[in-house]
Design an enzyme around this catalytic site. Structure first.
Site, PDB file in Angstrom:
ATOM      1  N   CYS A   1       0.796  -1.217   0.000  1.00  0.00           N
ATOM      2  CA  CYS A   1       0.000   0.000   0.000  1.00  0.00           C
ATOM      3  C   CYS A   1       0.832   1.272   0.000  1.00  0.00           C
ATOM      4  CB  CYS A   1      -0.943  -0.010   1.201  1.00  0.00           C
ATOM      5  SG  CYS A   1      -2.000  -1.466   1.230  1.00  0.00           S
TER       6      CYS A   1
ATOM      7  N   HIS B   1      -1.923   8.351   6.371  1.00  0.00           N
ATOM      8  CA  HIS B   1      -2.267   7.086   5.712  1.00  0.00           C
ATOM      9  C   HIS B   1      -3.687   6.675   6.119  1.00  0.00           C
ATOM     10  CE1 HIS B   1      -1.440   3.388   3.610  1.00  0.00           C
ATOM     11  NE2 HIS B   1      -1.622   2.644   4.696  1.00  0.00           N
TER      12      HIS B   1
ATOM     13  N   GLU C   1      -0.219   5.422  13.784  1.00  0.00           N
ATOM     14  CA  GLU C   1       0.034   6.710  13.150  1.00  0.00           C
ATOM     15  C   GLU C   1      -0.235   7.865  14.118  1.00  0.00           C
ATOM     16  OE1 GLU C   1      -0.496   8.643   8.717  1.00  0.00           O
ATOM     17  OE2 GLU C   1      -1.918   7.113   9.376  1.00  0.00           O
TER      18      GLU C   1
ATOM     19  N   LYS D   1      -8.865   8.378   2.799  1.00  0.00           N
ATOM     20  CA  LYS D   1      -9.489   7.058   2.666  1.00  0.00           C
ATOM     21  C   LYS D   1     -10.914   7.033   3.216  1.00  0.00           C
ATOM     22  CE  LYS D   1      -5.170   4.412   2.570  1.00  0.00           C
ATOM     23  NZ  LYS D   1      -4.226   5.534   2.704  1.00  0.00           N
TER      24      LYS D   1
ATOM     25  N   HIS E   1      -9.623   2.437   0.547  1.00  0.00           N
ATOM     26  CA  HIS E   1      -8.195   2.099   0.477  1.00  0.00           C
ATOM     27  C   HIS E   1      -7.911   1.493  -0.888  1.00  0.00           C
ATOM     28  CE1 HIS E   1      -4.208   1.227   1.387  1.00  0.00           C
ATOM     29  NE2 HIS E   1      -4.326   0.560   2.523  1.00  0.00           N
TER      30      HIS E   1
ATOM     31  N   PHE F   1       1.714  -3.329   3.933  1.00  0.00           N
ATOM     32  CA  PHE F   1       2.038  -4.665   4.429  1.00  0.00           C
ATOM     33  C   PHE F   1       3.505  -4.970   4.103  1.00  0.00           C
ATOM     34  CE2 PHE F   1      -2.514  -6.656   4.179  1.00  0.00           C
ATOM     35  CZ  PHE F   1      -2.888  -5.873   5.241  1.00  0.00           C
TER      36      PHE F   1
END
Length: 327
Positions: free
Chosen positions: A82, A222, A233, A251, A256, A315
């Site tokens: 991502c 993110h 975060e 998002k 996402h 990931f």
């Protein structure tokens, strides 16, 4: 093509050998792979498309863009899950600074909305189960967030060295002043909860830009709407940026988009700098008490933003931070 035209460039007039393409893709042509696997099982080898390989491999997108734009410089396809779209922008900057290219078209793309992939993310517990309220399911930083909403899309940016762009009369939308990358080296899918792995990427971007944390006016987070990412975060931002710059997380609106997310959010960050508007985080009514952030909610915040960071995490522990400045 839209990005190239917006930059005032035209493939018919440029030296294609000096133009690169960096296009992050996380998965590749999974739909054609699944379809052809079913055809092989049902009807045998003759049913498999001879075009399966070029439709399946993740680097095909970069190759197709290079063909369309007659770009004969380096053509790369970073796959950092991502963070791929943001990695592509960071690599493009390196190609420019290293002198390999004069123009780089960079971004991310993903198209994985197939039953197999969506089921796989659901089975690992990554997706929201708020199925009765799809419009409210993506809830970055909200106390009741329970997973992300999977999406697909693409975004591209055109990057040049500032002197070259201005010499040809180009109008930069923003300056990419720094890019940092790191790896958590912690877990295949979960972020390191203390946020120090991601912080190394952010600090590297700050160092390249020549900024201190207090110089940052805005953060495009993110913000996946998952319990683990948003907590990590928040820990990172609250520790490194005690002056609490306004935070947004796209998002909540677009879902996402995996490999495309970092590129889409880089574009959003550039537009915030250009238009002096920080967009709100969708579906965020109130932060948890443990989240000491200045999240923009309900309405856009109109303020001049000179400097901004865009965070992307993936990931595998991939972390990328992009530092943008008003042109």
């Amino acid at each position: 093509r839209q990005a190239v035209a917006d930059a005032g460039l035209a493939p018919a007039r440029w030296d294609g050998s000096r133009v690169g393409v960096v296009l992050g893709v996380g998965v590749g042509g999974v739909s054609v792979l699944v379809d052809n696997a079913a055809k092989l099982a049902a009807s045998g080898p003759e049913a498999v498309s001879p075009l399966l390989v070029p439709m399946m491999i993740p680097n095909a997108a970069a190759g197709e863009v290079a063909i369309a734009l007659k770009a004969g410089g380096p053509s790369l396809a970073p796959a950092t899950a991502c963070a791929s779209g943001a990695t592509a922008v960071a690599v493009a900057r390196d190609l420019l600074l290293g002198g390999s290219c004069d123009v780089v078209v960079a971004g991310g793309a993903e198209s994985v909305l197939t039953p197999l992939v969506v089921t796989a993310f659901a089975r690992m517990g990554a997706l929201s189960t708020r199925n009765g309220d799809p419009a409210g399911a993506s809830r970055p930083f909200a106390a009741d967030r329970d997973g992300f909403v999977i999406g697909e899309g693409a975004a591209m940016l055109v990057l040049e060295r500032e002197a070259g762009a201005r010499a040809r009369g180009g109008r930069p939308r923003a300056l990419l002043t720094g890019a940092g990358s790191s790896t958590d080296a912690h877990h295949p899918t979960a972020p390191a909860p203390d946020g120090y792995g991601a912080q190394r990427a952010v600090q590297a971007a700050l160092d390249q830009a020549g900024w201190t944390p207090s110089d940052v006016d805005h953060i495009n987070a993110h913000g996946t709407s998952t319990p683990l990412n948003d907590a990590m975060e928040t820990t990172l931002i609250s520790r490194l940026f005690p002056h609490r710059p306004p935070v947004t997380a796209p998002k909540g609106v677009v879902g996402h988009t995996l490999a495309a997310a970092g590129a889409i959010e880089a574009v959003a960050t550039v537009l915030t700098l250009e238009r002096s508007v920080v967009p709100p985080i969708a579906n965020l009514d109130a932060l948890p008490d443990a989240f000491p952030l200045d999240c923009v909610t309900k309405e856009p915040r109109h303020q001049r933003v000179e400097t901004a960071l865009s965070h992307s995490f993936g990931f595998g522990g991939h972390n990328v931070a992009l530092a943008f400045q008003r042109a």
